[in-house]
Design a protein around this motif. Structure first.
Motif, PDB file in Angstrom:
ATOM      1  N   ALA A   1       0.811  -1.216   0.000  1.00  0.00           N
ATOM      2  CA  ALA A   1       0.000   0.000   0.000  1.00  0.00           C
ATOM      3  C   ALA A   1       0.845   1.267   0.000  1.00  0.00           C
ATOM      4  O   ALA A   1       0.297   2.372  -0.078  1.00  0.00           O
ATOM      5  N   ALA A   2       2.169   1.128   0.090  1.00  0.00           N
ATOM      6  CA  ALA A   2       3.051   2.283   0.207  1.00  0.00           C
ATOM      7  C   ALA A   2       3.129   3.057  -1.111  1.00  0.00           C
ATOM      8  O   ALA A   2       2.891   2.495  -2.190  1.00  0.00           O
ATOM      9  N   PRO A   3       3.495   4.338  -1.058  1.00  0.00           N
ATOM     10  CA  PRO A   3       3.608   5.135  -2.286  1.00  0.00           C
ATOM     11  C   PRO A   3       4.610   4.574  -3.291  1.00  0.00           C
ATOM     12  O   PRO A   3       4.467   4.788  -4.496  1.00  0.00           O
ATOM     13  N   PHE A   4       5.627   3.856  -2.788  1.00  0.00           N
ATOM     14  CA  PHE A   4       6.657   3.303  -3.670  1.00  0.00           C
ATOM     15  C   PHE A   4       6.325   1.895  -4.156  1.00  0.00           C
ATOM     16  O   PHE A   4       7.121   1.284  -4.873  1.00  0.00           O
ATOM     17  N   ALA A   5       5.161   1.356  -3.786  1.00  0.00           N
ATOM     18  CA  ALA A   5       4.808  -0.018  -4.154  1.00  0.00           C
ATOM     19  C   ALA A   5       4.901  -0.283  -5.651  1.00  0.00           C
ATOM     20  O   ALA A   5       5.346  -1.365  -6.059  1.00  0.00           O
ATOM     21  N   PRO A   6       4.503   0.666  -6.528  1.00  0.00           N
ATOM     22  CA  PRO A   6       4.634   0.388  -7.972  1.00  0.00           C
ATOM     23  C   PRO A   6       6.078   0.200  -8.437  1.00  0.00           C
ATOM     24  O   PRO A   6       6.301  -0.294  -9.544  1.00  0.00           O
ATOM     25  N   ARG A   7       7.047   0.580  -7.610  1.00  0.00           N
ATOM     26  CA  ARG A   7       8.451   0.435  -7.983  1.00  0.00           C
ATOM     27  C   ARG A   7       9.074  -0.839  -7.407  1.00  0.00           C
ATOM     28  O   ARG A   7      10.294  -1.020  -7.482  1.00  0.00           O
ATOM     29  N   ILE A   8       8.269  -1.721  -6.831  1.00  0.00           N
ATOM     30  CA  ILE A   8       8.754  -3.003  -6.334  1.00  0.00           C
ATOM     31  C   ILE A   8       8.439  -4.089  -7.356  1.00  0.00           C
ATOM     32  O   ILE A   8       7.341  -4.137  -7.909  1.00  0.00           O
TER      33      ILE A   8
ATOM     34  N   LEU B   1      13.625  -3.042  -5.882  1.00  0.00           N
ATOM     35  CA  LEU B   1      13.080  -1.891  -6.595  1.00  0.00           C
ATOM     36  C   LEU B   1      13.409  -1.981  -8.081  1.00  0.00           C
ATOM     37  O   LEU B   1      14.463  -2.495  -8.468  1.00  0.00           O
ATOM     38  N   THR B   2      12.513  -1.462  -8.887  1.00  0.00           N
ATOM     39  CA  THR B   2      12.727  -1.436 -10.332  1.00  0.00           C
ATOM     40  C   THR B   2      13.144  -0.057 -10.824  1.00  0.00           C
ATOM     41  O   THR B   2      13.404   0.108 -12.015  1.00  0.00           O
ATOM     42  N   ASP B   3      13.215   0.923  -9.909  1.00  0.00           N
ATOM     43  CA  ASP B   3      13.588   2.282 -10.304  1.00  0.00           C
ATOM     44  C   ASP B   3      13.953   3.069  -9.064  1.00  0.00           C
ATOM     45  O   ASP B   3      13.712   2.627  -7.921  1.00  0.00           O
ATOM     46  N   ASP B   4      14.560   4.255  -9.276  1.00  0.00           N
ATOM     47  CA  ASP B   4      14.837   5.156  -8.175  1.00  0.00           C
ATOM     48  C   ASP B   4      13.531   5.564  -7.491  1.00  0.00           C
ATOM     49  O   ASP B   4      12.444   5.496  -8.087  1.00  0.00           O
ATOM     50  N   LEU B   5      13.641   6.029  -6.246  1.00  0.00           N
ATOM     51  CA  LEU B   5      12.500   6.601  -5.548  1.00  0.00           C
ATOM     52  C   LEU B   5      12.611   8.119  -5.556  1.00  0.00           C
ATOM     53  O   LEU B   5      13.716   8.666  -5.514  1.00  0.00           O
ATOM     54  N   ASP B   6      11.477   8.799  -5.589  1.00  0.00           N
ATOM     55  CA  ASP B   6      11.518  10.249  -5.434  1.00  0.00           C
ATOM     56  C   ASP B   6      11.565  10.574  -3.947  1.00  0.00           C
ATOM     57  O   ASP B   6      11.570   9.679  -3.084  1.00  0.00           O
ATOM     58  N   ALA B   7      11.607  11.855  -3.608  1.00  0.00           N
ATOM     59  CA  ALA B   7      11.804  12.255  -2.216  1.00  0.00           C
ATOM     60  C   ALA B   7      10.671  11.769  -1.320  1.00  0.00           C
ATOM     61  O   ALA B   7      10.909  11.273  -0.200  1.00  0.00           O
ATOM     62  N   SER B   8       9.433  11.866  -1.764  1.00  0.00           N
ATOM     63  CA  SER B   8       8.309  11.441  -0.920  1.00  0.00           C
ATOM     64  C   SER B   8       8.280   9.924  -0.770  1.00  0.00           C
ATOM     65  O   SER B   8       7.961   9.412   0.316  1.00  0.00           O
ATOM     66  N   GLU B   9       8.618   9.206  -1.822  1.00  0.00           N
ATOM     67  CA  GLU B   9       8.673   7.748  -1.729  1.00  0.00           C
ATOM     68  C   GLU B   9       9.799   7.306  -0.805  1.00  0.00           C
ATOM     69  O   GLU B   9       9.645   6.360  -0.016  1.00  0.00           O
ATOM     70  N   THR B  10      10.928   8.002  -0.879  1.00  0.00           N
ATOM     71  CA  THR B  10      12.050   7.692   0.014  1.00  0.00           C
ATOM     72  C   THR B  10      11.660   7.919   1.465  1.00  0.00           C
ATOM     73  O   THR B  10      11.969   7.103   2.345  1.00  0.00           O
ATOM     74  N   ALA B  11      10.975   9.019   1.735  1.00  0.00           N
ATOM     75  CA  ALA B  11      10.528   9.310   3.092  1.00  0.00           C
ATOM     76  C   ALA B  11       9.564   8.240   3.599  1.00  0.00           C
ATOM     77  O   ALA B  11       9.610   7.847   4.771  1.00  0.00           O
ATOM     78  N   ALA B  12       8.694   7.753   2.719  1.00  0.00           N
ATOM     79  CA  ALA B  12       7.750   6.710   3.118  1.00  0.00           C
ATOM     80  C   ALA B  12       8.473   5.418   3.467  1.00  0.00           C
ATOM     81  O   ALA B  12       8.132   4.740   4.446  1.00  0.00           O
ATOM     82  N   LEU B  13       9.498   5.056   2.685  1.00  0.00           N
ATOM     83  CA  LEU B  13      10.279   3.863   2.987  1.00  0.00           C
ATOM     84  C   LEU B  13      11.017   4.033   4.308  1.00  0.00           C
ATOM     85  O   LEU B  13      11.031   3.114   5.145  1.00  0.00           O
TER      86      LEU B  13
END
Length: 269
Positions: free
Chosen positions: A100-107, A203-215
């Protein structure tokens, strides 16, 4: 979420603490946001999870990787029962949060099921390359003197190397104030280590700042949570042609000394 220290005390177990292990020291510096996939990850992992990514490193002079594949490398590893982990309620809660995390599409969500029967933490890496190593009689005798020991599996974790891979962390039981994994490593002539990581998400790509903060927030909140507790009775000699062990084989199972001290059920937090 359970308190691992209280649970351990209730069954007379003590686990190595963060001050005795290297997880805090090796954690990703999330202040340096965003999280950018590093070179080792783009060479060894990204070709396996996102082969068409423009920043894939297909090959590199002096390294044996070719799109994430290399000659077989054999290591001694601590096995993790993927089915028991999947059945753990705390892990199910963690996995739901990750999905459910903001970065989930990058996993790369297709990867965990493909390696669920090969989950492990490496204890002695690269014992041999090409052919399986010959385990000496001295090493076998040394392992036979080590009693099975408990471990507490916690997580998740993102390190300062292989940024892009998200792990779980192994906390070994302290036996007479000592870490029994060091005895295993000594049996193979290896110096004592302090990082025992179980690769889980990629991960399949870099994370942006908000995704990094969520992780970073998920890692901090789950840091002390016990996901699975179990006894280590056997180790694997594992050979693999890639760092995700998608193409791998267990060439031998090496047993520690028989011990009926605790049942698996007694160890659950």
């Amino acid at each position: 979420m359970s308190d691992p220290e209280a649970s351990a005390a209730s069954i007379g177990l003590t686990f190595c603490a963060d001050g005795e292990l290297g997880y805090r020291r090796s954690l990703t510096d999330f202040a340096q946001a965003p999280l950018i996939l590093d070179e080792p990850y783009r060479l060894a992992h990204l070709p396996l999870v996102a082969p068409n990514h423009p920043r894939v490193i297909a090959r590199q002079e002096g390294r044996a990787y070719e799109m994430g594949v290399h000659p077989p490398v054999f290591s001694l590893v601590l096995p993790i029962d993927g089915a028991r982990l999947a059945a753990s309620e705390p892990f199910q809660q963690l996995d739901a949060e990750m999905r459910a995390a903001p970065f989930a599409p990058r996993i790369a969500w297709d990867i965990p099921p493909r390696r669920s029967d090969r989950l492990h933490a490496t204890l002695c890496g690269t014992l041999s390359t090409g052919d399986a190593p010959v385990i000496s009689d001295d090493a076998r005798r040394a392992l036979a003197r080590i009693e099975p020991f408990a471990v507490d599996l916690r997580g998740p974790f993102s390190g300062n190397v292989n940024r892009g891979r998200i792990y779980l962390r192994v906390y070994p039981e302290k036996r007479d104030g000592l870490n029994p994994i060091h005895d295993v490593q000594a049996a193979f002539g290896r110096p004592p280590g302090d990082l025992y990581l179980v690769g889980l998400y990629n991960l399949t790509d870099d994370l942006d700042a908000s995704e990094t903060a969520a992780l970073a927030e998920i890692i901090a909140r789950w840091w002390d949570v016990s996901l699975l507790r179990f006894m280590v009775t056997d180790l694997w000699l594992l050979g693999a042609r890639d760092d995700l062990v998608l193409d791998s084989q267990i060439t031998e199972t090496l047993s520690l000394r028989a011990d009926e001290r605790c049942s698996p059920e007694a160890l659950q937090p």
